[in-house]
Design a protein around this motif. Sequence first.
Motif, PDB file in Angstrom:
ATOM      1  N   GLU A  46      -5.379  -7.216   8.532  1.00  0.00           N
ATOM      2  CA  GLU A  46      -6.736  -6.693   8.372  1.00  0.00           C
ATOM      3  C   GLU A  46      -6.718  -5.179   8.192  1.00  0.00           C
ATOM      4  OE1 GLU A  46      -8.834  -8.020  11.800  1.00  0.00           O
ATOM      5  OE2 GLU A  46      -9.041 -10.104  11.083  1.00  0.00           O
ATOM      6  N   TYR A  47      -5.843  -4.513   8.943  1.00  0.00           N
ATOM      7  CA  TYR A  47      -5.752  -3.048   8.833  1.00  0.00           C
ATOM      8  C   TYR A  47      -5.270  -2.636   7.451  1.00  0.00           C
ATOM      9  CZ  TYR A  47      -4.169   1.743   9.612  1.00  0.00           C
ATOM     10  OH  TYR A  47      -3.961   3.089   9.504  1.00  0.00           O
ATOM     11  N   PHE A  48      -4.203  -3.278   6.966  1.00  0.00           N
ATOM     12  CA  PHE A  48      -3.649  -2.903   5.671  1.00  0.00           C
ATOM     13  C   PHE A  48      -4.586  -3.283   4.531  1.00  0.00           C
ATOM     14  CE2 PHE A  48       0.458  -3.441   8.105  1.00  0.00           C
ATOM     15  CZ  PHE A  48       0.647  -2.083   8.255  1.00  0.00           C
ATOM     16  N   ALA A  49      -5.325  -4.395   4.699  1.00  0.00           N
ATOM     17  CA  ALA A  49      -6.326  -4.756   3.696  1.00  0.00           C
ATOM     18  C   ALA A  49      -7.433  -3.705   3.650  1.00  0.00           C
ATOM     19  CB  ALA A  49      -6.907  -6.128   4.006  1.00  0.00           C
ATOM     20  N   LEU A  50      -7.822  -3.195   4.838  1.00  0.00           N
ATOM     21  CA  LEU A  50      -8.835  -2.148   4.897  1.00  0.00           C
ATOM     22  C   LEU A  50      -8.337  -0.863   4.249  1.00  0.00           C
ATOM     23  CD1 LEU A  50     -11.580  -1.120   5.915  1.00  0.00           C
ATOM     24  CD2 LEU A  50     -10.464  -0.552   8.093  1.00  0.00           C
ATOM     25  N   VAL A  98       0.803  -1.201   0.000  1.00  0.00           N
ATOM     26  CA  VAL A  98       0.000   0.000   0.000  1.00  0.00           C
ATOM     27  C   VAL A  98       0.840   1.256   0.000  1.00  0.00           C
ATOM     28  CG1 VAL A  98      -2.003  -1.061   1.072  1.00  0.00           C
ATOM     29  CG2 VAL A  98      -0.183  -0.207   2.515  1.00  0.00           C
ATOM     30  N   SER A  99       2.134   1.140   0.168  1.00  0.00           N
ATOM     31  CA  SER A  99       2.994   2.318   0.100  1.00  0.00           C
ATOM     32  C   SER A  99       3.981   2.243  -1.050  1.00  0.00           C
ATOM     33  CB  SER A  99       3.757   2.497   1.415  1.00  0.00           C
ATOM     34  OG  SER A  99       4.537   1.358   1.681  1.00  0.00           O
ATOM     35  N   LEU A 144      -8.458  -1.281   0.525  1.00  0.00           N
ATOM     36  CA  LEU A 144      -9.840  -1.167   0.059  1.00  0.00           C
ATOM     37  C   LEU A 144     -10.292   0.285   0.040  1.00  0.00           C
ATOM     38  CD1 LEU A 144     -12.593  -2.408  -0.711  1.00  0.00           C
ATOM     39  CD2 LEU A 144     -13.062  -2.634   1.750  1.00  0.00           C
ATOM     40  N   MET A 145      -9.953   1.029   1.106  1.00  0.00           N
ATOM     41  CA  MET A 145     -10.383   2.425   1.210  1.00  0.00           C
ATOM     42  C   MET A 145      -9.740   3.288   0.128  1.00  0.00           C
ATOM     43  SD  MET A 145     -10.350   2.876   5.377  1.00  0.00           S
ATOM     44  CE  MET A 145     -10.767   4.615   5.334  1.00  0.00           C
ATOM     45  N   TYR A 146      -8.436   3.090  -0.119  1.00  0.00           N
ATOM     46  CA  TYR A 146      -7.835   3.950  -1.128  1.00  0.00           C
ATOM     47  C   TYR A 146      -8.255   3.532  -2.540  1.00  0.00           C
ATOM     48  CZ  TYR A 146      -3.773   1.009  -2.645  1.00  0.00           C
ATOM     49  OH  TYR A 146      -2.956   0.054  -3.174  1.00  0.00           O
ATOM     50  N   SER A 147      -8.635   2.265  -2.727  1.00  0.00           N
ATOM     51  CA  SER A 147      -9.167   1.846  -4.029  1.00  0.00           C
ATOM     52  C   SER A 147     -10.520   2.499  -4.280  1.00  0.00           C
ATOM     53  CB  SER A 147      -9.291   0.317  -4.089  1.00  0.00           C
ATOM     54  OG  SER A 147      -8.028  -0.306  -3.959  1.00  0.00           O
ATOM     55  N   VAL A 148     -11.369   2.508  -3.241  1.00  0.00           N
ATOM     56  CA  VAL A 148     -12.657   3.193  -3.349  1.00  0.00           C
ATOM     57  C   VAL A 148     -12.442   4.690  -3.570  1.00  0.00           C
ATOM     58  CG1 VAL A 148     -14.760   3.818  -2.101  1.00  0.00           C
ATOM     59  CG2 VAL A 148     -13.886   1.476  -1.987  1.00  0.00           C
ATOM     60  N   VAL A 187      -5.176   7.079   2.055  1.00  0.00           N
ATOM     61  CA  VAL A 187      -6.633   7.159   2.119  1.00  0.00           C
ATOM     62  C   VAL A 187      -7.099   8.590   1.847  1.00  0.00           C
ATOM     63  CG1 VAL A 187      -8.653   6.815   3.560  1.00  0.00           C
ATOM     64  CG2 VAL A 187      -6.742   5.209   3.699  1.00  0.00           C
ATOM     65  N   LEU A 188      -6.568   9.550   2.590  1.00  0.00           N
ATOM     66  CA  LEU A 188      -6.958  10.941   2.364  1.00  0.00           C
ATOM     67  C   LEU A 188      -6.532  11.396   0.972  1.00  0.00           C
ATOM     68  CD1 LEU A 188      -8.188  13.500   3.562  1.00  0.00           C
ATOM     69  CD2 LEU A 188      -5.950  14.112   4.450  1.00  0.00           C
ATOM     70  N   GLY A 189      -5.338  10.985   0.542  1.00  0.00           N
ATOM     71  CA  GLY A 189      -4.872  11.370  -0.786  1.00  0.00           C
ATOM     72  C   GLY A 189      -5.722  10.794  -1.895  1.00  0.00           C
ATOM     73  N   SER A 190      -6.293   9.604  -1.688  1.00  0.00           N
ATOM     74  CA  SER A 190      -7.121   8.999  -2.728  1.00  0.00           C
ATOM     75  C   SER A 190      -8.421   9.765  -2.950  1.00  0.00           C
ATOM     76  CB  SER A 190      -7.433   7.543  -2.361  1.00  0.00           C
ATOM     77  OG  SER A 190      -8.266   7.466  -1.215  1.00  0.00           O
ATOM     78  N   PHE A 191      -8.958  10.393  -1.905  1.00  0.00           N
ATOM     79  CA  PHE A 191     -10.182  11.190  -2.034  1.00  0.00           C
ATOM     80  C   PHE A 191      -9.875  12.640  -2.413  1.00  0.00           C
ATOM     81  CE2 PHE A 191     -11.758   7.687   0.528  1.00  0.00           C
ATOM     82  CZ  PHE A 191     -13.002   7.451  -0.032  1.00  0.00           C
TER      83      PHE A 191
END
Length: 424
Positions: free
Chosen positions: A136-140, A22-23, A143-147, A374-378
């Motif tokens: 679980e955290y990194f999978a979440l 994720v990084s 998922l969040m940055y993909s959304v 996550v914030l950067g993806s939105f």
Amino acid sequence: MGTMDISSILLCLSLMGWIRMVSSTHAECSIIHHLQKQENECMLEMNKHRGQHPSSSNQTAGCAIEWDGVSCWPWALVGETVSVSCPLPLQHHNLPHVLIWRNCTSQGWSRPSVSYYRACFHDESSIEEDDTADQEYFALVKLMYSVGYGVSLGSLCVAVLIFLTFRRLLCTRTYIHLNLFSTFILRGVAVFVKDAVLFEDKTLDHCTVSTVGCKVAVTFFQYCVLANFFWLLVEGLFLQTLLIFSFANKRTFFWWYTFIGWGTPSVTIVIWTLLQSQYNNLGCWDDLDSALWWIIKTPILISVFVNFIVFVNISRIIVMKTKTPDSSGGDKPLCRRLAKSTLLLIPLFGVHYIVFALFPEHVGIKARLLFELVLGSFQGFIVALLYCFLNAEVQNEIRKAVSRCRTQTEGNNFNMVVTQDFTA
């Protein structure tokens, strides 16, 4: 070494892979590269020993040199005990040092006295629990940055379509917005392409794979990230130009901004690509531990710090202009209108990046992933919201278009009714 011990080591490596997935780089790759180097050295030692002692292959002479997947066990006589320590990349400095020993018997090497997993991490139960929670955290997060990137891509495409449809909205300011939208779109596409190329195949060893496709994907991703940061910088510089030079030739400035936004990343990526291919042509060019990474990171850090300075200066200028009694009445609404969205945007891409820019990559990794990924993806969605969907000029044009469409529809219906009455 037992199958369970090997799988435990791989579990730890896969967790590290999740962190770096994720990084956009791989922490476990340094471990795998270390083990590959140790294995090659062990194979050379085996060949050397066989050449010097051809009869040593006989088990009664002792135990042959053995590579167990983690450590290289040297040749030993029957009855001799040999010990090794946890591999250096897997050692925890805050945990006590544990030796792993094996006996050379007439039947060959005995089983290790302790598993590598226990020797390197000591408390297997707590580590496994932490592994599960972290995975679980990194999978979440993934998922969040993909959304987030999906939502941003959709909203940005709609925003671009709106600006291109209503031509009266096009000016130097909106052209800069469109370039910024384009970089966010490219960045989102690059993220999905990079993830698909590097991480879609779970069986692929992404630490050792080195294909043209994966290098192109990573290079494209780095270029999109650079262009995105520099067009964010252009937004701040353009607003500052409007506030300082009210009658400036905006077209001339626009060409300079175009060079900053697209030219600087292009030159940087060309230099980085040439140096990577010449001096560090390993893997997929996504090793952030390489010194060549600073060729990309330095311009990004400079743009972030300059943008923060611009933000502070813009705030100062706006306060001065809105409080000056003799400033022209036409300037104040313009300043407020143009500054409103950018002032809301600049803290988003400036402040939190500066906070994490002051710390090493491994510090606060969970918070860093939350803010930067996550914030950067939105961020693209927020840009489209501020610069397009909530823009008063855009809303007025849409209302006019809807009104014209409604009027035209009512007129067509009226003409149809009249025609029917006339022919009845």
